[in-house]
Design a protein around this motif. Structure first.
Motif, PDB file in Angstrom:
ATOM      1  N   LYS A  16       5.635  -2.904  16.500  1.00 23.21           N
ATOM      2  CA  LYS A  16       6.336  -2.174  15.438  1.00 23.21           C
ATOM      3  C   LYS A  16       5.391  -1.884  14.277  1.00 23.21           C
ATOM      4  CE  LYS A  16      11.010  -3.786  16.284  1.00 23.21           C
ATOM      5  NZ  LYS A  16      12.180  -4.462  15.730  1.00 23.21           N
ATOM      6  N   ILE A  17       4.582  -2.877  13.911  1.00 20.41           N
ATOM      7  CA  ILE A  17       3.614  -2.695  12.835  1.00 20.41           C
ATOM      8  C   ILE A  17       2.644  -1.579  13.220  1.00 20.41           C
ATOM      9  CG2 ILE A  17       1.706  -3.794  11.581  1.00 20.41           C
ATOM     10  CD1 ILE A  17       3.223  -6.480  11.957  1.00 20.41           C
ATOM     11  N   TYR A  18       2.161  -1.635  14.437  1.00 22.90           N
ATOM     12  CA  TYR A  18       1.199  -0.647  14.914  1.00 22.90           C
ATOM     13  C   TYR A  18       1.785   0.772  14.857  1.00 22.90           C
ATOM     14  CZ  TYR A  18      -2.018   1.862  17.947  1.00 22.90           C
ATOM     15  OH  TYR A  18      -2.889   2.784  18.450  1.00 22.90           O
ATOM     16  N   ARG A  19       3.005   0.940  15.357  1.00 20.85           N
ATOM     17  CA  ARG A  19       3.624   2.270  15.370  1.00 20.85           C
ATOM     18  C   ARG A  19       3.809   2.818  13.954  1.00 20.85           C
ATOM     19  NH1 ARG A  19       6.701  -0.118  19.497  1.00 20.85           N
ATOM     20  NH2 ARG A  19       8.440  -0.441  18.070  1.00 20.85           N
ATOM     21  N   LEU A  20       4.255   1.956  13.049  1.00 18.76           N
ATOM     22  CA  LEU A  20       4.444   2.390  11.664  1.00 18.76           C
ATOM     23  C   LEU A  20       3.102   2.767  11.038  1.00 18.76           C
ATOM     24  CD1 LEU A  20       6.360   2.827   9.272  1.00 18.76           C
ATOM     25  CD2 LEU A  20       5.981   0.433   8.650  1.00 18.76           C
ATOM     26  N   ALA A  21       2.093   1.941  11.236  1.00 22.16           N
ATOM     27  CA  ALA A  21       0.769   2.226  10.685  1.00 22.16           C
ATOM     28  C   ALA A  21       0.191   3.506  11.287  1.00 22.16           C
ATOM     29  CB  ALA A  21      -0.163   1.047  10.923  1.00 22.16           C
ATOM     30  N   LEU A  22       0.404   3.708  12.566  1.00 15.71           N
ATOM     31  CA  LEU A  22      -0.102   4.904  13.225  1.00 15.71           C
ATOM     32  C   LEU A  22       0.560   6.160  12.656  1.00 15.71           C
ATOM     33  CD1 LEU A  22      -2.019   5.919  15.415  1.00 15.71           C
ATOM     34  CD2 LEU A  22      -0.140   5.701  17.050  1.00 15.71           C
ATOM     35  N   ARG A  23       1.846   6.057  12.351  1.00 16.96           N
ATOM     36  CA  ARG A  23       2.548   7.187  11.755  1.00 16.96           C
ATOM     37  C   ARG A  23       1.952   7.563  10.403  1.00 16.96           C
ATOM     38  NH1 ARG A  23       8.729   6.452  11.182  1.00 16.96           N
ATOM     39  NH2 ARG A  23       8.140   4.465  12.035  1.00 16.96           N
ATOM     40  N   TYR A  24       1.601   6.552   9.608  1.00 19.46           N
ATOM     41  CA  TYR A  24       1.020   6.814   8.294  1.00 19.46           C
ATOM     42  C   TYR A  24      -0.441   7.254   8.384  1.00 19.46           C
ATOM     43  CZ  TYR A  24       4.794   5.006   5.357  1.00 19.46           C
ATOM     44  OH  TYR A  24       5.981   4.824   4.698  1.00 19.46           O
ATOM     45  N   LEU A  25      -1.227   6.560   9.179  1.00 19.59           N
ATOM     46  CA  LEU A  25      -2.676   6.725   9.150  1.00 19.59           C
ATOM     47  C   LEU A  25      -3.220   7.734  10.162  1.00 19.59           C
ATOM     48  CD1 LEU A  25      -3.593   2.958   8.733  1.00 19.59           C
ATOM     49  CD2 LEU A  25      -3.392   4.695   6.940  1.00 19.59           C
ATOM     50  N   ASN A  26      -2.463   8.038  11.206  1.00 19.42           N
ATOM     51  CA  ASN A  26      -2.869   8.998  12.240  1.00 19.42           C
ATOM     52  C   ASN A  26      -4.202   8.639  12.903  1.00 19.42           C
ATOM     53  OD1 ASN A  26      -0.634  10.745  11.984  1.00 19.42           O
ATOM     54  ND2 ASN A  26      -1.560  11.673  10.190  1.00 19.42           N
ATOM     55  N   ASP A  27      -4.491   7.366  13.012  1.00 16.37           N
ATOM     56  CA  ASP A  27      -5.722   6.926  13.663  1.00 16.37           C
ATOM     57  C   ASP A  27      -5.453   5.579  14.312  1.00 16.37           C
ATOM     58  OD1 ASP A  27      -8.440   5.238  13.343  1.00 16.37           O
ATOM     59  OD2 ASP A  27      -8.897   7.356  13.689  1.00 16.37           O
ATOM     60  N   SER A  28      -5.698   5.488  15.624  1.00 14.71           N
ATOM     61  CA  SER A  28      -5.363   4.263  16.347  1.00 14.71           C
ATOM     62  C   SER A  28      -6.206   3.069  15.895  1.00 14.71           C
ATOM     63  CB  SER A  28      -5.505   4.475  17.855  1.00 14.71           C
ATOM     64  OG  SER A  28      -6.819   4.875  18.163  1.00 14.71           O
ATOM     65  N   ASP A  29      -7.475   3.284  15.571  1.00 14.45           N
ATOM     66  CA  ASP A  29      -8.312   2.176  15.104  1.00 14.45           C
ATOM     67  C   ASP A  29      -7.847   1.663  13.744  1.00 14.45           C
ATOM     68  OD1 ASP A  29      -9.889   2.266  17.378  1.00 14.45           O
ATOM     69  OD2 ASP A  29     -11.354   3.631  16.472  1.00 14.45           O
ATOM     70  N   ASP A  30      -7.514   2.582  12.850  1.00 18.32           N
ATOM     71  CA  ASP A  30      -7.011   2.178  11.536  1.00 18.32           C
ATOM     72  C   ASP A  30      -5.665   1.467  11.668  1.00 18.32           C
ATOM     73  OD1 ASP A  30      -9.219   3.196  10.259  1.00 18.32           O
ATOM     74  OD2 ASP A  30      -8.242   5.080   9.656  1.00 18.32           O
ATOM     75  N   ALA A  31      -4.836   1.913  12.592  1.00 20.04           N
ATOM     76  CA  ALA A  31      -3.540   1.270  12.815  1.00 20.04           C
ATOM     77  C   ALA A  31      -3.731  -0.144  13.350  1.00 20.04           C
ATOM     78  CB  ALA A  31      -2.680   2.090  13.766  1.00 20.04           C
ATOM     79  N   ALA A  32      -4.689  -0.334  14.263  1.00 18.21           N
ATOM     80  CA  ALA A  32      -4.977  -1.678  14.782  1.00 18.21           C
ATOM     81  C   ALA A  32      -5.503  -2.583  13.668  1.00 18.21           C
ATOM     82  CB  ALA A  32      -5.993  -1.594  15.919  1.00 18.21           C
TER      83      ALA A  32
END
Length: 168
Positions: A16-32
């Motif tokens: 859930k954290i990853y999906r939310l971060a990915l929505r904001y940041l649009n970058d999988s590495d930044d979301a991780a």
């Protein structure tokens, strides 16, 4: 709180954290990276706020992502006319953004002359309502009404064109 208890409460929140971060940041590495940072912040404040770990995780994620976006924005802040010279191929969304800006400019050209002039003075040139009223030789309330109508018309036309976004 011990490590085992923390793991039981929080480890399942990673996706859930990853999906939310990915929505904001649009970058999988930044979301991780965001997931790791959220876990670290939750661990550091585990004694205070872990009554509702999911709510806390989502709040921390949102705040972390907004901080990252602000930092990124301030690093590459553009001023006034520099925006027009921006290379629109900078990322995968630039073409879409350029199309939207072009479409908005086309819509502004189609507005009645008073609305077009008022919108330009207020939103592009940055004149105040009283300055715009003096230049246009109109009442301030008339300026506000025309500006509101112009913005509403553009909003309606944009919503109509991009209505498919709401379907998903």
């Amino acid at each position: 709180m011990e490590h085992k208890e923390f793991t039981d409460l929080c480890l399942n929140l990673g996706p859930k954290i990853y999906r939310l971060a990915l929505r904001y940041l649009n970058d999988s590495d930044d979301a991780a990276d965001a997931v790791q940072e959220v876990y670290l912040r939750m661990w550091n404040s585990r004694e205070q706020h872990l009554k509702k770990p999911e709510a806390m995780a989502m709040t921390i994620t949102r705040n972390y992502c907004l901080d990252r976006l602000k930092l990124h924005f301030h690093k590459y802040k553009l001023q006034g006319a520099e925006i027009d010279r921006l290379n629109v191929t900078a990322n995968e969304y630039s073409h879409e953004k350029a199309d939207i800006v072009k479409h908005i400019r086309t819509l502004i050209k189609e507005l009645p002359e008073n609305q077009k002039s008022i919108l330009h003075m207020r939103d592009i040139e940055g004149y105040s309502t009283s300055e715009t009223a003096a230049i246009m030789e109109m009442n301030e309330n008339t300026i506000r009404v025309n500006l509101s109508r112009a913005r509403q018309k553009i909003r309606e036309l944009l919503e109509k064109r991009y209505a498919y976004v709401n379907e998903y």
